[in-house]
Design an enzyme around this catalytic site. Structure first.
Site, PDB file in Angstrom:
ATOM      1  N   LYS A 186       1.419  -8.243   2.864  1.00  0.00           N
ATOM      2  CA  LYS A 186       1.109  -9.771   2.914  1.00  0.00           C
ATOM      3  C   LYS A 186       1.027 -10.848   3.303  1.00  0.00           C
ATOM      4  CE  LYS A 186      -1.440  -8.580  -1.430  1.00  0.00           C
ATOM      5  NZ  LYS A 186      -0.803  -8.648  -2.648  1.00  0.00           N
TER       6      LYS A 186
HETATM    7  C1  LIG Z   1      -1.142  -8.308  -4.346  1.00  0.00           C
HETATM    8  C2  LIG Z   1      -1.845  -8.609  -5.196  1.00  0.00           C
HETATM    9  C3  LIG Z   1      -1.222  -8.576  -6.833  1.00  0.00           C
HETATM   10  C4  LIG Z   1       0.366  -8.290  -6.809  1.00  0.00           C
HETATM   11  O1  LIG Z   1       1.432  -8.607  -5.766  1.00  0.00           O
HETATM   12  P1  LIG Z   1       2.459  -7.737  -5.876  1.00  0.00           P
HETATM   13  O2  LIG Z   1       3.670  -8.612  -5.463  1.00  0.00           O
HETATM   14  O3  LIG Z   1       2.710  -6.260  -5.413  1.00  0.00           O
HETATM   15  O4  LIG Z   1       2.716  -8.001  -7.425  1.00  0.00           O
HETATM   16  C5  LIG Z   1      -1.661  -9.628  -7.384  1.00  0.00           C
HETATM   17  N1  LIG Z   1      -3.033  -9.811  -7.286  1.00  0.00           N
HETATM   18  C6  LIG Z   1      -3.429  -9.649  -5.913  1.00  0.00           C
HETATM   19  C7  LIG Z   1      -4.525 -10.832  -6.093  1.00  0.00           C
HETATM   20  C8  LIG Z   1      -2.655  -9.462  -5.432  1.00  0.00           C
HETATM   21  O5  LIG Z   1      -3.670  -8.755  -4.218  1.00  0.00           O
END
Ligand SMILES: *Cc1c(COP(=O)(O)O)cnc(C)c1O
Length: 389
Positions: A186
């Site tokens: 991310k």
């Molecule tokens: C990555 C992601 C999540 C989940 O994030 P985590 O930290 O892995 O739980 C939720 N929503 C979207 C749109 C994502 O891209």
């Protein structure tokens, strides 16, 4: 030349920060997590930020703290990761999966209003800032305005959106609650981690308790620090969602770098936008907000049905040229669980279907060199005209 879909870049500072935590002897949640919360709340111009071990945990805590449960309907866009919808099932509520706006893949006011017309009372709506772009929040066609009018709680899945802003300000500064992801790929990372951000005092208090086994720490702290640590009370069957300081230490370094990362991604996006604009068989991401409000987490392109090759073939051919890609997303209505339990058929999601057939995401991360960006561009041009290398 190799261009992986994602690479972390140099993490020496993060390594040093983790080493410091390990030598301190305090590995679980502590001062690093507290500092990250304070800084993150400041960046979002919000009253409360709670560090947790994933965005999924933040979404779960948010929906639980809003009191959503069995019998409640929660609107979720189909163009998202499963986490946005699974948390609705965690609390026994019913997801209403809806189509998205073409071009932006966002859930807008009009789409939400259609869902209300079709399904009746809606308890909450989970919007996804797809790729790092926000929908219009305020004014007549703002989704926040509509939610306020209708008494719908607005949860922002902001997994792609740090740092990003909307017409209402930084993501997290308005609305009921915003949930961020610090997953490895991310826009900033703690390895695994997330943040719940809200201005709602009661929501923050409930989420703080539920984040750690239902322990009412505020009550405990009222007794004073001279009370032994075994003296705690549990007021609910909570979860185990706290962020350890090992991760928070990574997050503190990444937080300081996050604004620079965003600028670097914007530059890459603008280079792609300029150099791919003339391709007739490709739609580039459509932006309705100024480029510097956008987090640019993804750069999704869509191949038209008339393109020389299919999406799947383009992914293979790009891979043969050393370019990694991804797909965001196979829509939820095409996932077995949601399709079968909610009786979803593709004809209800024409916009997402059109995108899904042709979409692939190009690499976009701060450690990419200009030469790598240009290699992606020439590879995309080549596979659409000449096939694989
Ligand atoms: C990555 C992601 C999540 C989940 O994030 P985590 O930290 O892995 O739980 C939720 N929503 C979207 C749109 C994502 O891209």
């Amino acid at each position: 030349m190799q261009v992986p879909y994602f690479a972390t870049g140099d993490l020496q500072e993060e390594l040093d920060a983790v080493a410091e935590v390990l030598s301190s002897g305090w590995l679980t949640t502590g001062p690093k997590a507290a500092t990250l919360e304070r800084l993150f709340a400041g960046a979002c111009q919000a009253d409360h930020a709670l560090a947790v071990n994933s965005c999924t945990a933040a979404l779960h805590l948010a929906i639980e703290a809003l009191g959503i449960g069995p019998g409640d309907r929660v609107v979720v866009p189909t163009m998202t990761f499963g986490a946005s919808a699974e948390v609705v099932r965690y609390v026994g509520a019913t997801p209403i999966i809806v189509d998205v706006e073409p071009g932006t893949n966002l859930l807008t006011r009009d789409i939400l209003a259609d869902a209300v017309a079709a399904h009746g009372a809606i308890a909450a709506c989970i919007i996804v800032h797809y790729g790092g772009q926000t929908p219009r929040m305020l004014g007549e066609d703002g989704i926040l305005t509509y939610c306020r009018e209708q008494g719908i709680r607005l949860i922002e899945d902001a997994a792609h959106a740090f740092p990003a802003r909307s017409d209402a300000g930084p993501v997290g500064s308005v609305g009921d609650v915003a949930c961020f992801s610090f997953y490895a790929n991310k826009t900033m990372t703690t390895g695994e981690g997330g943040m719940l951000v809200t201005n709602d005092e009661d929501l923050a208090a409930r989420a703080r308790i539920m984040r750690l086994h239902g322990i009412d720490r505020d009550v405990w702290e009222r007794f004073g620090k001279d009370v032994a640590s075994w003296q705690y009370d549990m007021v609910a069957p909570g979860f185990k969602y706290n962020m350890p300081d090992v991760n928070a230490a990574i997050g503190l370094v990444q937080f300081e770098r996050a604004r620079g990362f965003r600028v670097a991604r914007q530059r890459i996006a603008e280079r792609y936008l300029d150099s791919l604009a003339d391709l007739p068989e490709v739609s580039l991401p459509h932006t309705e907000i100024p480029h510097d409000w956008h987090a640019w987490h993804l750069f999704p392109i869509v191949l038209h049905p008339a393109a020389a090759i299919s999406r799947d073939r383009a992914i293979e051919d790009l891979s043969a040229r050393g370019v990694g890609t991804s797909v965001h997303y196979r829509p939820l209505h095409r996932m077995t669980y949601y399709r079968d339990t909610l009786n979803l058929t593709p004809d209800v999601f024409p916009n997402a279907e059109a995108t899904w057939r042709g979409c692939l995401s190009l690499p976009i991360y701060p450690s990419m060199t200009v030469a790598q960006v240009d290699h992606v561009v020439s590879s995309v041009r080549a596979v659409l005209n000449d096939g694989p290398a």
